[in-house]
Design an enzyme around this catalytic site. Structure first.
Site, mmCIF file in Angstrom:
data_model
loop_
_atom_site.group_PDB
_atom_site.id
_atom_site.type_symbol
_atom_site.label_atom_id
_atom_site.label_comp_id
_atom_site.label_asym_id
_atom_site.label_seq_id
_atom_site.Cartn_x
_atom_site.Cartn_y
_atom_site.Cartn_z
ATOM 1 N N GLN A 196 -5.435 -1.638 3.896
ATOM 2 C CA GLN A 196 -4.521 -1.461 5.019
ATOM 3 C C GLN A 196 -5.071 -0.410 5.969
ATOM 4 O O GLN A 196 -5.428 0.685 5.553
ATOM 5 C CB GLN A 196 -3.117 -1.054 4.565
ATOM 6 N N CYS A 213 5.129 3.285 8.993
ATOM 7 C CA CYS A 213 5.205 4.675 8.544
ATOM 8 C C CYS A 213 6.271 5.445 9.338
ATOM 9 O O CYS A 213 6.201 5.531 10.562
ATOM 10 C CB CYS A 213 3.853 5.349 8.703
ATOM 11 N N LYS A 243 2.342 -5.285 8.873
ATOM 12 C CA LYS A 243 3.559 -4.888 8.167
ATOM 13 C C LYS A 243 4.297 -3.881 9.042
ATOM 14 O O LYS A 243 3.701 -2.928 9.532
ATOM 15 C CB LYS A 243 3.210 -4.277 6.815
ATOM 16 N N ASN A 271 10.188 -7.123 2.312
ATOM 17 C CA ASN A 271 9.956 -5.885 1.572
ATOM 18 C C ASN A 271 11.215 -5.029 1.654
ATOM 19 O O ASN A 271 11.879 -4.986 2.684
ATOM 20 C CB ASN A 271 8.754 -5.156 2.196
ATOM 21 N N GLY A 272 11.545 -4.366 0.548
ATOM 22 C CA GLY A 272 12.683 -3.455 0.535
ATOM 23 C C GLY A 272 13.632 -3.733 -0.610
ATOM 24 O O GLY A 272 14.224 -4.805 -0.689
ATOM 25 N N PRO A 300 0.845 -1.192 0.000
ATOM 26 C CA PRO A 300 0.000 0.000 0.000
ATOM 27 C C PRO A 300 0.881 1.243 0.000
ATOM 28 O O PRO A 300 1.820 1.342 0.784
ATOM 29 C CB PRO A 300 -0.783 -0.114 1.317
#
Length: 375
Positions: free
Chosen positions: A77, A108, A148, A210-211, A23
């Site tokens: 999300q 975030c 996440k 992720n990344g 997202p």
């Protein structure tokens, strides 16, 4: 052989290939998700929705939760810092049949979020984090809930192993790790070794990585190096929705298609414009499209004057005129596969006063339960 990788399961939903669209605020609206889905299977997550805004039925937030009729499972999300608000938001989602999967956001790094104890700051408060996940899972019933998060606040305050174990214990069906700290924001390199460590710590549910997945080869490398059960793709698909077709081929053990020539990119861009116009009307849709222009044309021979006009386009007919000026035979450039999107620089994470004093304090952070977006 990667092609023998078992399909990822998010609750009852098979995700094959094991690829999830991250997202992204202002990006993963219904138009962009549909464009990505047209290239490959997987799970495509809506922009982050703030639980408080959903509960008070903010019209803009409800518009953001638009799903295409063919979209399944519908994935949303949620962001929140208060177990009670998250519970109420999820009850609305369940009661009104708004989604089939709920992801929760703990990654975030934006200052206005962390300074109130939200986003990547919150998992430091282990009991509060557990309370929120528990409330979300209980309210969700049969709808699968995932989480996440990032490595932690900074190199001195890693939270991801605790967050993974807590989410697993409280009933989340999968966890995903963005392998950066909040202090890194989107700068530097993701450290995939932490994904491998999370995979060792969380043993009964899937772990996604992720990344820095900018190519299909990156995705295969992440799975091979970390043992993760699937990958989450964010900035790598900006201006490149066909990346999902490349990922589908790679995970199936098939040859990865070559990048498209500029003429095909023009066609994709035009399709994106149509879908945005359908969702938001021509004026707002074209305004939204402008941010994607530099990503679509990354590495291609498009002159500065024409780029400037694309970046200020206001109508579909204008867009058609500009697309006609492109060299449609220009091949996909090697530099078109590199990092894209926001990177910025690392910096100290702003936290509420005394936030680090007691990780077991379950108090809801004051003033954090409000409307804002992040990623």
């Amino acid at each position: 052989m990667v092609s023998s990788t078992p399909a990822l399961k998010i609750g009852p939903y098979a995700v094959d290939p094991p690829v999830v669209l991250a997202p992204m605020a202002g990006i993963t609206n219904v138009a962009f998700r549909r464009l990505c889905r047209e290239y490959g299977a997987g799970l495509y997550v809506c922009e982050m929705i703030t639980a408080r805004a959903l509960v008070i039925r903010d019209p803009k937030t409800w518009h953001m939760m638009t799903f295409d009729p063919s979209e399944t499972p519908r994935s949303v999300q949620l962001y929140g810092v208060d177990p009670a608000t998250m519970r109420e938001a999820v009850k609305i989602i369940v009661g009104e049949g708004l989604a089939d999967h709920i992801d929760t956001n703990w990654g975030c790094p934006v200052v206005k979020v962390t300074r109130k104890g939200g986003g990547a700051a919150l998992p430091y408060k282990r009991k509060l984090f557990a309370n929120i996940i528990r409330a979300t899972v209980e309210a969700a019933g049969d709808i699968p809930v995932t989480a996440k998060f990032r490595i932690g606040i900074d190199d001195e305050h890693h939270t991801y192993l605790d967050a993974g174990r807590i989410a697993e214990a409280e009933g989340a069906v999968a966890v995903a790790l963005h392998a950066r700290t909040a202090s890194q924001r989107y700068s530097g390199q993701a450290d995939w070794t932490h994904i491998a460590r999370l995979k060792e710590a969380v043993t009964t549910i899937p772990v996604l990585g992720n990344g820095d997945i900018f190519t299909a080869a990156d995705a295969l490398a992440m799975v091979e190096k970390t043992g993760c059960d699937g990958v989450v793709v964010g900035r790598g698909c900006l201006g490149r929705p066909w990346l999902f077709g490349e990922l589908q081929a790679a995970f199936a053990g098939e040859p990865v298609p070559a990048g498209p020539p500029l003429g095909e990119v023009a066609h994709v861009l035009r399709r994106h414009a149509e879908l945005l116009t359908e969702h938001d009307g021509e004026e707002k849709g074209m305004r939204d499209l402008r941010k994607h222009m530099a990503w679509y044309f990354m590495g291609f021979p498009v002159g500065s004057e024409l780029r400037r006009r694309f970046a200020m386009v206001t109508t579909l007919s204008e867009l058609d005129d500009y697309l006609g000026e492109l060299d449609h035979d220009a091949p996909f450039p090697v530099t078109g596969e590199g990092p894209r999107g926001r990177q910025g620089s690392a910096g100290k994470v702003t936290l509420p006063y005394g936030w680090l004093d007691d990780p077991d304090d379950p108090t809801v952070p004051a003033g954090a339960d409000m409307m804002h977006s992040g990623g």
